[in-house]
Scaffold this motif. Structure first.
Motif, mmCIF file in Angstrom:
data_model
loop_
_atom_site.group_PDB
_atom_site.id
_atom_site.type_symbol
_atom_site.label_atom_id
_atom_site.label_comp_id
_atom_site.label_asym_id
_atom_site.label_seq_id
_atom_site.Cartn_x
_atom_site.Cartn_y
_atom_site.Cartn_z
ATOM 1 N N ARG A 168 2.052 -7.349 -4.376
ATOM 2 C CA ARG A 168 3.560 -7.674 -4.466
ATOM 3 C C ARG A 168 3.476 -9.174 -4.909
ATOM 4 N N ARG A 181 6.734 -4.616 -5.624
ATOM 5 C CA ARG A 181 5.615 -4.205 -5.062
ATOM 6 C C ARG A 181 5.129 -2.891 -5.588
ATOM 7 N N GLU A 194 0.077 -0.545 3.173
ATOM 8 C CA GLU A 194 -0.139 -1.620 4.347
ATOM 9 C C GLU A 194 -0.281 -2.825 3.770
ATOM 10 N N ALA A 197 3.183 -4.161 2.762
ATOM 11 C CA ALA A 197 4.289 -3.865 3.620
ATOM 12 C C ALA A 197 4.984 -5.134 4.139
ATOM 13 N N GLY A 198 6.353 -4.958 4.413
ATOM 14 C CA GLY A 198 7.038 -5.911 4.987
ATOM 15 C C GLY A 198 8.414 -6.090 4.273
ATOM 16 N N PRO A 199 9.518 -6.598 4.878
ATOM 17 C CA PRO A 199 10.894 -6.829 4.404
ATOM 18 C C PRO A 199 10.652 -7.681 2.881
ATOM 19 N N ALA A 221 7.198 4.713 3.430
ATOM 20 C CA ALA A 221 6.770 3.104 3.802
ATOM 21 C C ALA A 221 7.653 2.233 3.067
ATOM 22 N N PHE A 222 8.050 2.365 1.746
ATOM 23 C CA PHE A 222 8.902 1.487 1.132
ATOM 24 C C PHE A 222 10.278 1.495 1.718
ATOM 25 N N ALA A 224 11.233 2.316 4.689
ATOM 26 C CA ALA A 224 11.491 1.521 6.029
ATOM 27 C C ALA A 224 11.219 -0.199 5.954
ATOM 28 N N ASP A 225 10.664 -0.349 4.835
ATOM 29 C CA ASP A 225 10.423 -2.023 4.618
ATOM 30 C C ASP A 225 11.972 -2.639 3.972
ATOM 31 N N SER A 269 13.593 5.921 9.517
ATOM 32 C CA SER A 269 13.573 4.367 9.411
ATOM 33 C C SER A 269 14.295 3.641 8.350
#
Length: 306
Positions: A168, A181, A194, A197-199, A221-222, A224-225, A269
């Motif tokens: 990313r 990302r 993973e 990941a992250g905001p 996953a995307f 949720a972030d 999420s």
């Protein structure tokens, strides 16, 4: 009377066969090369931001003799995008790399990002047509290996674009700072969400995720972030779409109704926009499109409404 009925059945069978042949000829000889630029508006920018023009390319499946496709690609610079995104399955053979890079050269004036697809690691092979009708077929790695690292290096060094394979970063485009990302191909199980990941990074205006295959685990996953828009390809929009039915299969875990175009991906999420490109090509061993023209998409991202 029986003989007459048999004759009528034979006639009907002949008419049906002729109609089927005509439809396949249309799909193989015309629609497969009826390249189309679709324009789609997507809300999601901060209030007051100017629109962002994003050109989404996918599933080019370029071979060295596809002069019409390459010329059409070269002409896309006329739409003057703020950002170019390329979501995999770029080549069918390494000898097409030079012609492809020449066709993409006019787009080198704009920032670009890319990820690989399953066919960027190995060339397509001849398969039984019955495999197409299976809902979710795992990729077969038996095709001739392709030099993905070499192509990625040339896209980076030659065009100045950024590879986002399980990584990313932040890019400035259209007056905005964009958190970008991407993951490696989920159809091959190479995705590592993973690792990205992250905001969204502080100070960015929008987060965009790239995944060649729109597998729900990656989309979840995307979302949720806090990623606002995910771009994918792989499905070819179904490649064959029938009236009243739509796509027959998509070869991934996404619902058939969402195998092409813009949709909303909702999870417990979070949620995000998803755009699945029908792509511009096909496998050389399945050179037909029906009810699903090859497309590039100009997405115009707009400020969200009140």
């Amino acid at each position: 009377m029986v003989g007459g009925q048999r004759g009528a059945v034979r006639t009907m069978a002949g008419v049906t066969a002729a109609a089927g042949s005509a439809v396949l000829a249309y799909g193989a000889l015309y629609e497969r090369t009826a390249y189309t630029l679709r324009r789609v508006a997507v809300p999601g920018l901060p209030a007051g931001a100017r629109p962002l023009r994003l050109l989404h390319l996918s599933d080019l499946h370029v071979t060295v003799r596809q002069r019409g496709k390459l010329a059409w690609l070269a002409d896309l610079a006329r739409v003057v995008p703020d950002l170019v995104t390329l979501t995999g399955d770029i080549l069918c053979a390494d000898d097409a790399r030079g012609p492809l890079l020449t066709a993409l050269e006019p787009l080198a004036s704009f920032p670009g990002v890319f990820v690989p697809g399953n066919n960027d690691y190995s060339a397509p092979t001849l398969r039984s047509p019955h495999r197409y009708l299976r809902a979710h077929v795992r990729a077969d790695p038996r095709g001739e290996p392709l030099d993905w690292p070499g192509l990625a290096k040339e896209l980076t060094a030659g065009l100045g674009w950024t590879e986002l394979t399980n990584t990313r970063g932040v890019i400035a485009a259209g007056g905005l700072r964009i958190d970008l990302r991407g993951v490696d191909d989920a159809h091959l199980g190479r995705d590592r969400a993973e690792l990205v990941a992250g905001p969204p990074q502080a100070g960015t205006d929008l987060a965009i995720g790239l995944s060649h295959t729109p597998e729900p685990r990656v989309l979840d996953a995307f979302a949720a972030d806090g990623v606002g828009l995910v771009l994918s390809g792989h499905t070819h929009g179904g490649q064959i779409r029938l009236p009243g039915i739509g796509a027959l299969v998509g070869n991934c875990g996404l619902e058939r109704s969402r195998l092409r175009g813009l949709s909303r991906h909702e999870t417990a999420s979070g949620s995000c926009w998803l755009h699945v490109s029908p792509g511009l090509g096909t496998s050389p061993f399945a050179p037909v499109r029906l009810g699903c023209r090859p497309e590039a998409t100009l997405l115009t991202l707009l400020p969200a409404g009140p």
